[in-house]
Design an enzyme around this catalytic site. Sequence first.
Site, PDB file in Angstrom:
ATOM      1  N   SER A 198     -44.664  42.330  54.879  1.00  0.00           N
ATOM      2  CA  SER A 198     -44.760  43.478  56.023  1.00  0.00           C
ATOM      3  C   SER A 198     -46.272  43.739  56.281  1.00  0.00           C
ATOM      4  CB  SER A 198     -44.173  44.789  55.870  1.00  0.00           C
ATOM      5  OG  SER A 198     -44.323  45.165  54.572  1.00  0.00           O
ATOM      6  N   GLU A 250     -49.190  46.528  57.947  1.00  0.00           N
ATOM      7  CA  GLU A 250     -49.689  48.147  58.448  1.00  0.00           C
ATOM      8  C   GLU A 250     -50.771  47.904  59.439  1.00  0.00           C
ATOM      9  OE1 GLU A 250     -49.409  51.230  55.379  1.00  0.00           O
ATOM     10  OE2 GLU A 250     -51.257  51.706  56.047  1.00  0.00           O
ATOM     11  N   ASP A 255     -52.140  64.089  54.933  1.00  0.00           N
ATOM     12  CA  ASP A 255     -53.210  64.862  54.192  1.00  0.00           C
ATOM     13  C   ASP A 255     -53.977  65.815  54.966  1.00  0.00           C
ATOM     14  OD1 ASP A 255     -53.426  63.340  51.814  1.00  0.00           O
ATOM     15  OD2 ASP A 255     -54.257  61.758  52.651  1.00  0.00           O
ATOM     16  N   PHE A 306     -62.621  53.992  50.330  1.00  0.00           N
ATOM     17  CA  PHE A 306     -61.245  53.931  49.748  1.00  0.00           C
ATOM     18  C   PHE A 306     -61.151  54.970  48.651  1.00  0.00           C
ATOM     19  CE2 PHE A 306     -60.964  48.960  50.377  1.00  0.00           C
ATOM     20  CZ  PHE A 306     -60.709  49.127  51.556  1.00  0.00           C
ATOM     21  N   HIS A 349     -46.395  44.821  51.055  1.00  0.00           N
ATOM     22  CA  HIS A 349     -46.877  45.373  52.464  1.00  0.00           C
ATOM     23  C   HIS A 349     -48.701  45.360  52.397  1.00  0.00           C
ATOM     24  CE1 HIS A 349     -46.408  48.115  55.623  1.00  0.00           C
ATOM     25  NE2 HIS A 349     -47.323  49.041  55.120  1.00  0.00           N
TER      26      HIS A 349
END
Length: 306
Positions: free
Chosen positions: A28, A30, A122, A232, A282
Amino acid sequence: MAIETTTPLPTRHAKLGDMFAEGGASYSFEFFPPKTDKGEQNLFHAIRELERLQPSFVSVTYGAGGGSRDRTVGVTQRIATDTTLTPLAHLTLVNHSVAELRQVIGQYADAGVRNVLALRGDPPGNPQGEWVQHPEGYAYSADLVRLVRASGDYSVGVAAFPEKHPRSPDLETDARFLVGKFEAGADFAITQMFFHVEDYLRLRDMVAALGCDKPIVPGIMPVTNVAQIEKFAILSNAVFPEDLAARLHEVEDDVDAVRHIGVEYASDMCVRLMAEGVPGLHFITLNKSTATREIYERLDLTPKPS
Ligand code: FAD
């Protein structure tokens, strides 16, 4: 290394819980909601490129503010109606009352979206800032799992954290919270990006030791740009390997060389994860298709013309 794909590809409105229950591996992608019409054009170009890879599903993240949220809903609806892909809609609790959450779930339902990733989100502006619950909203993603479940015939996913969620006191407690989300009705989890396979395996084994066998799909982020590394660390709390950072810095002005190293590292992680029998992979695409397509080539996952 060739990886066997045994799961039949789901139809557009398939429920992912059923797909995972059937076994096999899912692949998959994103995406994030673009800010402009031009960004949306570029995104759909990438989606068309990646559609050829016949992913099991694609997901669209949910932003912090009104405009980007509308785009998430719009893009997810468009994927459901204009492409052959199965969409997974992210949804968060940030700044939403329960009534508003119900409304967004209804918008997804109208477009035939049957899969929701239930998240807390968040704090807007500062991921490390204080989390403030909406006065008429929920405190935890498990509440949203229950709401989506009660709203109709949906499959629900949740977030998992191989290095623990930054607000969880320890790994054990974090694993218990994840099991709590499964007990609330989640069918599967997708992890935060991580760069050490051992972190994923530890979480998987801790959850299994708690008596839970639900699928936990690793989230893979191929690094394609050195500036992403620091970002990140702040956004995901993932520990970035020093040797990988050093290799990337050595070639930081050469876009192709950086992507080559990022793709190689991510592909090696995928090979190890597949050998461990993960339920899927993913890929966080950042709305671009090249790195993901290159990983597919390396793993020999690209569908062959029949
Ligand atoms: P929760 O499960 O509610 O957990 C939040 C905190 O509460 C954690 O510290 C947890 O350990 C703790 N906790 C959980 N249950 C309990 C309990 N019963 N009692 C006490 N404490 C508890 N963010 C976005 O804004 N938009 C997105 O689209 C998005 N997509 C994501 C996709 C993935 C795959 C992942 C891994 C993360 C994504 N995020 C997204 C980020 C995510 O929203 C944040 O990491 C957020 O801080 C935690 O979300 P959660 O759903 O895990 O929250």
